[in-house]
Design a protein around this motif. Structure first.
Motif, PDB file in Angstrom:
ATOM      1  N   UNK A 132       0.828  -1.205   0.000  1.00  0.00           N
ATOM      2  CA  UNK A 132       0.000   0.000   0.000  1.00  0.00           C
ATOM      3  C   UNK A 132       0.863   1.255   0.000  1.00  0.00           C
ATOM      4  N   UNK A 133       0.271   2.358  -0.418  1.00  0.00           N
ATOM      5  CA  UNK A 133       0.957   3.642  -0.403  1.00  0.00           C
ATOM      6  C   UNK A 133       1.246   4.059   1.042  1.00  0.00           C
ATOM      7  N   UNK A 134       2.371   4.716   1.255  1.00  0.00           N
ATOM      8  CA  UNK A 134       2.797   5.092   2.596  1.00  0.00           C
ATOM      9  C   UNK A 134       2.837   6.609   2.717  1.00  0.00           C
ATOM     10  N   UNK A 135       2.299   7.130   3.819  1.00  0.00           N
ATOM     11  CA  UNK A 135       2.383   8.556   4.117  1.00  0.00           C
ATOM     12  C   UNK A 135       3.710   8.804   4.834  1.00  0.00           C
ATOM     13  N   UNK A 136       4.643   9.451   4.147  1.00  0.00           N
ATOM     14  CA  UNK A 136       5.975   9.647   4.709  1.00  0.00           C
ATOM     15  C   UNK A 136       5.983  10.647   5.856  1.00  0.00           C
ATOM     16  N   UNK A 137       4.933  11.438   5.995  1.00  0.00           N
ATOM     17  CA  UNK A 137       4.878  12.424   7.073  1.00  0.00           C
ATOM     18  C   UNK A 137       4.476  11.769   8.386  1.00  0.00           C
ATOM     19  N   UNK A 138       3.463  10.948   8.369  1.00  0.00           N
ATOM     20  CA  UNK A 138       2.882  10.424   9.603  1.00  0.00           C
ATOM     21  C   UNK A 138       3.347   9.024   9.968  1.00  0.00           C
ATOM     22  N   UNK A 139       3.988   8.295   9.051  1.00  0.00           N
ATOM     23  CA  UNK A 139       4.299   6.887   9.295  1.00  0.00           C
ATOM     24  C   UNK A 139       5.572   6.664  10.090  1.00  0.00           C
ATOM     25  N   UNK A 140       6.450   7.673  10.161  1.00  0.00           N
ATOM     26  CA  UNK A 140       7.735   7.472  10.819  1.00  0.00           C
ATOM     27  C   UNK A 140       8.749   6.754   9.956  1.00  0.00           C
ATOM     28  N   UNK A 141       8.410   6.537   8.684  1.00  0.00           N
ATOM     29  CA  UNK A 141       9.302   5.854   7.752  1.00  0.00           C
ATOM     30  C   UNK A 141      10.311   6.854   7.183  1.00  0.00           C
ATOM     31  N   UNK A 142      11.588   6.448   7.116  1.00  0.00           N
ATOM     32  CA  UNK A 142      12.605   7.317   6.515  1.00  0.00           C
ATOM     33  C   UNK A 142      12.429   7.400   5.004  1.00  0.00           C
ATOM     34  N   UNK A 143      12.134   6.274   4.360  1.00  0.00           N
ATOM     35  CA  UNK A 143      11.992   6.253   2.904  1.00  0.00           C
ATOM     36  C   UNK A 143      11.153   5.049   2.511  1.00  0.00           C
ATOM     37  N   UNK A 144      10.452   5.189   1.387  1.00  0.00           N
ATOM     38  CA  UNK A 144       9.618   4.105   0.874  1.00  0.00           C
ATOM     39  C   UNK A 144      10.105   3.726  -0.523  1.00  0.00           C
ATOM     40  N   UNK A 145      10.215   2.438  -0.761  1.00  0.00           N
ATOM     41  CA  UNK A 145      10.596   1.932  -2.079  1.00  0.00           C
ATOM     42  C   UNK A 145       9.300   1.546  -2.783  1.00  0.00           C
ATOM     43  N   UNK A 146       9.028   2.215  -3.901  1.00  0.00           N
ATOM     44  CA  UNK A 146       7.749   2.042  -4.565  1.00  0.00           C
ATOM     45  C   UNK A 146       7.914   2.174  -6.074  1.00  0.00           C
ATOM     46  N   UNK A 147       6.893   1.715  -6.810  1.00  0.00           N
ATOM     47  CA  UNK A 147       6.832   1.991  -8.234  1.00  0.00           C
ATOM     48  C   UNK A 147       6.447   3.451  -8.434  1.00  0.00           C
ATOM     49  N   UNK A 148       6.648   3.943  -9.638  1.00  0.00           N
ATOM     50  CA  UNK A 148       6.381   5.367  -9.894  1.00  0.00           C
ATOM     51  C   UNK A 148       4.925   5.737  -9.664  1.00  0.00           C
ATOM     52  N   UNK A 149       4.018   4.779  -9.814  1.00  0.00           N
ATOM     53  CA  UNK A 149       2.593   5.078  -9.656  1.00  0.00           C
ATOM     54  C   UNK A 149       2.189   5.272  -8.199  1.00  0.00           C
ATOM     55  N   UNK A 150       3.054   4.886  -7.267  1.00  0.00           N
ATOM     56  CA  UNK A 150       2.699   4.970  -5.845  1.00  0.00           C
ATOM     57  C   UNK A 150       3.596   5.938  -5.080  1.00  0.00           C
ATOM     58  N   UNK A 151       4.244   6.858  -5.795  1.00  0.00           N
ATOM     59  CA  UNK A 151       5.099   7.827  -5.124  1.00  0.00           C
ATOM     60  C   UNK A 151       4.259   8.947  -4.513  1.00  0.00           C
ATOM     61  N   UNK A 152       4.731   9.448  -3.381  1.00  0.00           N
ATOM     62  CA  UNK A 152       4.063  10.559  -2.725  1.00  0.00           C
ATOM     63  C   UNK A 152       4.349  11.856  -3.491  1.00  0.00           C
ATOM     64  N   UNK A 153       3.358  12.731  -3.543  1.00  0.00           N
ATOM     65  CA  UNK A 153       3.570  14.040  -4.142  1.00  0.00           C
ATOM     66  C   UNK A 153       4.490  14.887  -3.263  1.00  0.00           C
ATOM     67  N   UNK A 154       5.173  15.846  -3.916  1.00  0.00           N
ATOM     68  CA  UNK A 154       6.052  16.780  -3.206  1.00  0.00           C
ATOM     69  C   UNK A 154       7.147  16.064  -2.426  1.00  0.00           C
ATOM     70  N   UNK A 155       7.674  14.986  -3.017  1.00  0.00           N
ATOM     71  CA  UNK A 155       8.763  14.251  -2.399  1.00  0.00           C
ATOM     72  C   UNK A 155       9.880  14.072  -3.424  1.00  0.00           C
TER      73      UNK A 155
END
Length: 298
Positions: A132-155
């Motif tokens: 699933x898509x990850x919210x990098x602001x609220x999840x506490x995750x340093x970075x997410x490895x994803x396909x281009x279709x699941x990237x967060x905006x403004x990142x």
């Protein structure tokens, strides 16, 4: 902003993040009464109600949701900056928290992280496999490895891992019963086994390269699964065609329990991307991993 206001804003954000006064008090090591007083003081100063309270629950008001979403990135940056002041700037240590899709592990990520952990023994790695898509602001995750279709905006994003060879697969038994399609348009008369992105309801499209460009042609949806291994198993059982990473089906293709169709028309997908929120105040452990991934072949 006055120091008291900043303190009250921090407490407000923690109550919102923790979904309650007692939970926030525990995380901040304060008394629940102090938390409640700070929020009440903050609401009085702003002249607006931020939480709806009952004896059993606490929920953000519309104004509270707006303030929380706008203030959290700044508070997160501040927390990171303060943490970095306490750390040795030159030390590469701490906990690197990553999120990645299940498929990335056997393809390249497990090997890459094993090498990284050996080179940087003072870094503890926490890896969460999820699609699933990850919210990098609220999840506490340093970075997410994803396909281009699941990237967060403004990142920010950097390519990671190999290009992804795809395959359209089916069992010989299914093709004997349903017929072998001669061209992608024939897939409309066939059953499809689709990959689902978590519980979002979105499925991976079936893309084919033809003269004039690429086209998406999806057959009838017979099954929808968020696990590549299961997709391969269902395809081998004759339940339909599946559009998967070639690596996931490699053993079955080599043993002949599955065959590959339209090999010249199934395009490669781009690399995964390492998606992170900001270059400012980047933890040294994340910078080390980005640099390591760029120079390490997979």
């Amino acid at each position: 902003m006055e120091r008291q206001q900043l303190s009250d804003l921090t407490i407000f954000a923690e109550v919102a993040r923790s979904n309650g006064f007692r939970a926030a008090a525990s995380r901040l090591n304060l008394q629940a009464g102090s938390i409640s007083e700070a929020v009440q003081r903050f609401e009085d100063r702003l002249g607006v109600r931020l939480f709806e309270r009952s004896t059993r629950s606490v929920a953000l008001t519309t104004a509270g949701e707006r303030l929380y979403s706008r203030s959290l990135p700044a508070l997160s940056d501040l927390e990171v900056a303060i943490q970095e002041l306490d750390d040795d700037k030159d030390a590469i240590a701490g906990t690197l928290k990553l999120s990645a899709p299940y498929s990335a592990g056997p393809f390249f990520l497990d090997r890459l992280l094993a090498q990284f952990a050996k080179e940087f023994p003072d870094v503890q790695v926490e890896l969460i496999y999820e699609d699933a898509k990850v919210d990098l602001v609220t999840s506490g995750i340093d970075a997410a490895i994803r396909s281009n279709t699941l990237l967060e905006q403004d990142t920010h994003a950097v390519p990671l891992g190999p290009k992804l060879k795809m395959a359209l697969i089916a069992s010989p038994g299914y093709l004997a019963e349903k017929g072998t399609p001669d061209r992608p348009d024939d897939l409309l008369d066939h059953d499809g086994i689709f990959f689902a992105f978590g519980n979002s309801g979105n499925v991976a499209p079936w893309t084919f390269q033809e003269e004039g460009g690429s086209r998406v042609i999806n057959p009838k949806r017979r099954m929808t699964i968020n696990n590549l291994r299961s997709m391969v198993e269902f395809a081998a059982s004759g339940l339909g065609l599946a559009y998967v990473y070639h690596e996931a089906a490699r053993d079955a293709l080599e043993h002949g329990t599955l065959v590959s169709l339209f090999e010249d028309m199934v395009p490669e997908l781009p690399h995964y991307s390492l998606n992170y929120r900001t270059k400012r105040h980047m933890p040294s452990r994340l910078r080390a991993f980005i640099d390591f991934a760029k120079r390490t072949p997979v």
